[in-house]
Scaffold this motif. Structure first.
Motif, short mmCIF file in Angstrom:
data_model
loop_
_atom_site.label_atom_id
_atom_site.label_comp_id
_atom_site.label_asym_id
_atom_site.label_seq_id
_atom_site.Cartn_x
_atom_site.Cartn_y
_atom_site.Cartn_z
N PRO A 139 32.17 43.66 63.26
CA PRO A 139 32.92 44.87 62.91
C PRO A 139 32.12 45.85 62.05
O PRO A 139 32.53 46.98 61.86
CB PRO A 139 34.12 44.32 62.13
N LYS A 140 30.95 45.43 61.54
CA LYS A 140 30.20 46.27 60.61
C LYS A 140 29.90 47.68 61.15
O LYS A 140 30.14 48.65 60.44
CB LYS A 140 28.91 45.57 60.19
N ALA A 190 30.92 53.34 60.59
CA ALA A 190 31.25 54.64 61.17
C ALA A 190 32.54 55.19 60.56
O ALA A 190 32.64 56.39 60.28
CB ALA A 190 31.40 54.53 62.69
N ALA A 191 33.52 54.32 60.32
CA ALA A 191 34.76 54.75 59.67
C ALA A 191 34.48 55.23 58.25
O ALA A 191 35.03 56.25 57.81
CB ALA A 191 35.78 53.60 59.65
N GLY A 192 33.59 54.53 57.54
CA GLY A 192 33.21 54.95 56.20
C GLY A 192 32.51 56.30 56.22
O GLY A 192 32.74 57.15 55.34
N ALA A 193 31.66 56.52 57.21
CA ALA A 193 30.98 57.82 57.34
C ALA A 193 31.99 58.93 57.63
O ALA A 193 31.88 60.03 57.08
CB ALA A 193 29.92 57.75 58.44
N CYS A 197 37.88 64.13 61.24
CA CYS A 197 37.42 62.91 60.55
C CYS A 197 38.59 62.08 60.04
O CYS A 197 38.57 60.85 60.11
CB CYS A 197 36.48 63.28 59.40
N ALA A 198 39.62 62.76 59.55
CA ALA A 198 40.81 62.04 59.08
C ALA A 198 41.49 61.32 60.24
O ALA A 198 42.03 60.22 60.07
CB ALA A 198 41.78 63.01 58.42
N ALA A 244 37.44 47.90 65.09
CA ALA A 244 36.83 46.74 64.44
C ALA A 244 37.82 45.57 64.38
O ALA A 244 37.47 44.43 64.68
CB ALA A 244 36.34 47.11 63.05
N ARG A 245 39.07 45.87 64.01
CA ARG A 245 40.10 44.82 63.93
C ARG A 245 40.42 44.26 65.32
O ARG A 245 40.49 43.05 65.52
CB ARG A 245 41.38 45.36 63.29
#
Length: 142
Positions: free
Chosen positions: A41-42, A47-50, A103-104, A114-115
Motif C-alpha cells: 500500500p506504500k 500518492a495520497a500524502g502528496a 486533490c481533496a 491501498a485498503r
C-alpha cells in the motif's frame, strides 16, 4: 522499419544501435520468468500524502494571493492595470481552487485503493491456502 531519411551522422548512430527490441509486456513488480507478485500500500499512501500536501499548499498559496491583493481597488484607483490585475487574480483563484478541490477528491480515493488492494491480497491468499497444503485423500480418492 520506416523509410525516413536521416542525416548521415544520425544514420550511423541508428545503425550502431541496431534494430529496436521486439515489444513485450511485463509487470514491473514481477520478476522476469515468473515470481511472486506482491502488493504494497506504500505507493498509494504516498500518492495520497502528496495529494494532501498539494491541496494544503495550494490552499495556502491561494489565500496568500488573495491577501496580497486585498485593498487593490482603493490603493490602485484610477490605474488601468488594476482591471487587468483583477482579471488575472480571478483566473488564478479559480485555477488554484480547482487544483485544491481535485486533490481533496483524489486523496481518499488513493487511500481506498491501498485498503482495497490489501484486502484483495488477503482474500486471495486465504482462498488459495487450502491448495498449498491440501487434506490428504483417503484410499478411495475422496
Amino acid at each position: 522499419m520506416s523509410t525516413a531519411a536521416y542525416p548521415e551522422s544520425w544514420q550511423r548512430l541508428l545503425d550502431q544501435a541496431g534494430p529496436p527490441p521486439a515489444p513485450s509486456l511485463h509487470l514491473a513488480s514481477a520478476a522476469p520468468g515468473g515470481g511472486d507478485l506482491h502488493h504494497t500500500p506504500k505507493p498509494w499512501n504516498d500518492a495520497a500524502g502528496a495529494a494532501h500536501s498539494l491541496r494544503t499548499d495550494t490552499d495556502t498559496a491561494r489565500s496568500g494571493l488573495i491577501t496580497a491583493h486585498a485593498g487593490l481597488d482603493t490603493s490602485g484607483a484610477g490605474l488601468l492595470s488594476v482591471t487587468a490585475l483583477k482579471t488575472v487574480l480571478t483566473s488564478w483563484e479559480q485555477r488554484l481552487g480547482a487544483v485544491r478541490d481535485e486533490c481533496a477528491d483524489l486523496e481518499p480515493k488513493l487511500r481506498e485503493v491501498a485498503r482495497t488492494m490489501g484486502g484483495t491480497d488477503h482474500a486471495v491468499r486465504s482462498s488459495i491456502a487450502g491448495y498449498a497444503d491440501p487434506v490428504p485423500a483417503d484410499e478411495k480418492g475422496r
